[in-house]
Design an enzyme around this catalytic site. Structure first.
Site, PDB file in Angstrom:
ATOM      1  N   SER A   8      10.442  11.400  -8.346  1.00 44.75           N
ATOM      2  CA  SER A   8       9.442  12.065  -9.165  1.00 44.75           C
ATOM      3  C   SER A   8      10.105  12.895 -10.267  1.00 44.75           C
ATOM      4  CB  SER A   8       8.539  12.926  -8.262  1.00 44.75           C
ATOM      5  OG  SER A   8       7.363  13.298  -8.911  1.00 44.75           O
ATOM      6  N   ASP A  38       2.101   3.172  -8.305  1.00 44.24           N
ATOM      7  CA  ASP A  38       2.529   4.563  -8.483  1.00 44.24           C
ATOM      8  C   ASP A  38       2.193   5.030  -9.898  1.00 44.24           C
ATOM      9  OD1 ASP A  38       3.857   6.974  -8.778  1.00 44.24           O
ATOM     10  OD2 ASP A  38       5.809   6.222  -8.131  1.00 44.24           O
ATOM     11  N   HIS A  75       2.917   6.867  -4.991  1.00 37.00           N
ATOM     12  CA  HIS A  75       4.046   7.712  -5.409  1.00 37.00           C
ATOM     13  C   HIS A  75       4.695   8.415  -4.220  1.00 37.00           C
ATOM     14  CE1 HIS A  75       6.492  10.035  -8.137  1.00 37.00           C
ATOM     15  NE2 HIS A  75       6.030  11.179  -7.664  1.00 37.00           N
TER      16      HIS A  75
END
Length: 287
Positions: A160, A213, A272
């Site tokens: 991330s 994602d 994600h």
């Protein structure tokens, strides 16, 4: 027998495709798993890094320094893994991923690490990385000066927000004279097309994406001029992984058969939060 021969031929053709695809970026599933476990452990928080019991492919990992800048929500750690003879710089993602996605802006700034790039990068990511890069360079230099670690490879990883910081840090380590490899997960776009092309030309990258994602789709390309560097490694909904191609002009990595097959409205936060069949969380790697 004829049907068996046809089946065998098709299998060999399929295998040759995936071997060639992996050759494109030298993707290693073992390296990906190691990097993923380290990225997940980063979510355990800076107060526990040095006491965390690393397990699975990261068994034996030694944390030597903590990366922390509270105003920019930046955390991570530096250390080494004897089993693969590597020094790792690992970044944590945002402490509140859903809030971070909602509030992510798209302001760019001049990329000064390489003036010859002539490019711009995400201001928030770059400012955060620049606040901690001095300490990172000092620690990596110290570790490489140790006789037992002098031959170790240097690698960066993260998930991330941590993935964006891992890319920017890898570029600065490269500039400092280190050969660097990076595996990261669910990375947002970091810079403009010039940066994507420049990073692709400089850095050995495996940028893993997971099906729908949302984060690899932001900041958006249209109207904001954010692009990904190559190479992307795409994990589909069934967990199958393959390496994606670069663009036809070779300047960025937005493959319409991989993550870019989805429009932003089709994406989800849920994809994600898991990668390679594992929750990217402290709990998933704690024993």
């Amino acid at each position: 027998i004829e049907l068996m021969m046809i089946s065998l031929l098709l299998t060999l053709v399929s295998l040759s495709y995936y071997v060639n695809a992996e050759d494109l970026s030298a993707y290693s599933s073992a390296q990906a798993n190691t990097s993923l476990w380290l990225s997940a452990a980063a979510y355990c928080g800076s107060s526990s890094y040095k006491t965390h019991k690393f397990a699975g492919p990261t068994t034996g990992f030694v944390v030597t320094a903590i990366i922390e800048d509270l105003p920019s929500d930046t955390e991570g750690y530096i250390g080494y893994l004897p089993s693969d003879k590597s020094i790792y710089v690992t970044f944590r993602g945002s402490s509140s991923i859903r809030n971070w996605i909602t509030n992510l802006d798209a302001v760019k700034t001049t990329y000064t690490s390489y003036s010859e790039c002539g490019c711009q990068v995400h201001k928030g990511f770059y400012d955060a990385e620049q606040k901690v890069i001095g300490g990172i360079l000092t620690e990596v230099k110290r570790l490489k000066s140790l006789s037992a670690l002098s031959g170790y490879a240097v690698k960066t990883t993260g998930h991330s927000l941590g993935a964006a910081l891992a890319q920017l840090t890898a570029m600065d380590l490269l500039k400092a004279g280190y050969s660097v490899a990076m595996y990261n997960f669910g990375q947002p776009r970091v810079g403009d097309k010039n940066f994507a092309a420049f990073a692709t030309s400089k850095l050995s990258t495996s940028r893993v994406t997971h099906d729908k994602d949302i984060v690899p789709h932001i900041p958006v390309t249209a109207g904001m001029d954010f692009y990904h560097a190559c190479f992307e490694v795409f994990e589909n909904a069934s967990g199958s992984v393959h390496t994606c191609s670069s663009s036809k002009d070779g300047t960025y990595c937005e493959d319409s058969t991989c993550a870019d097959q989805y429009q932003l409205a089709q994406t989800t936060v849920d994809d994600h939060l898991t990668y390679l069949g594992m929750s990217v969380s402290c709990a998933a790697v704690s024993v």
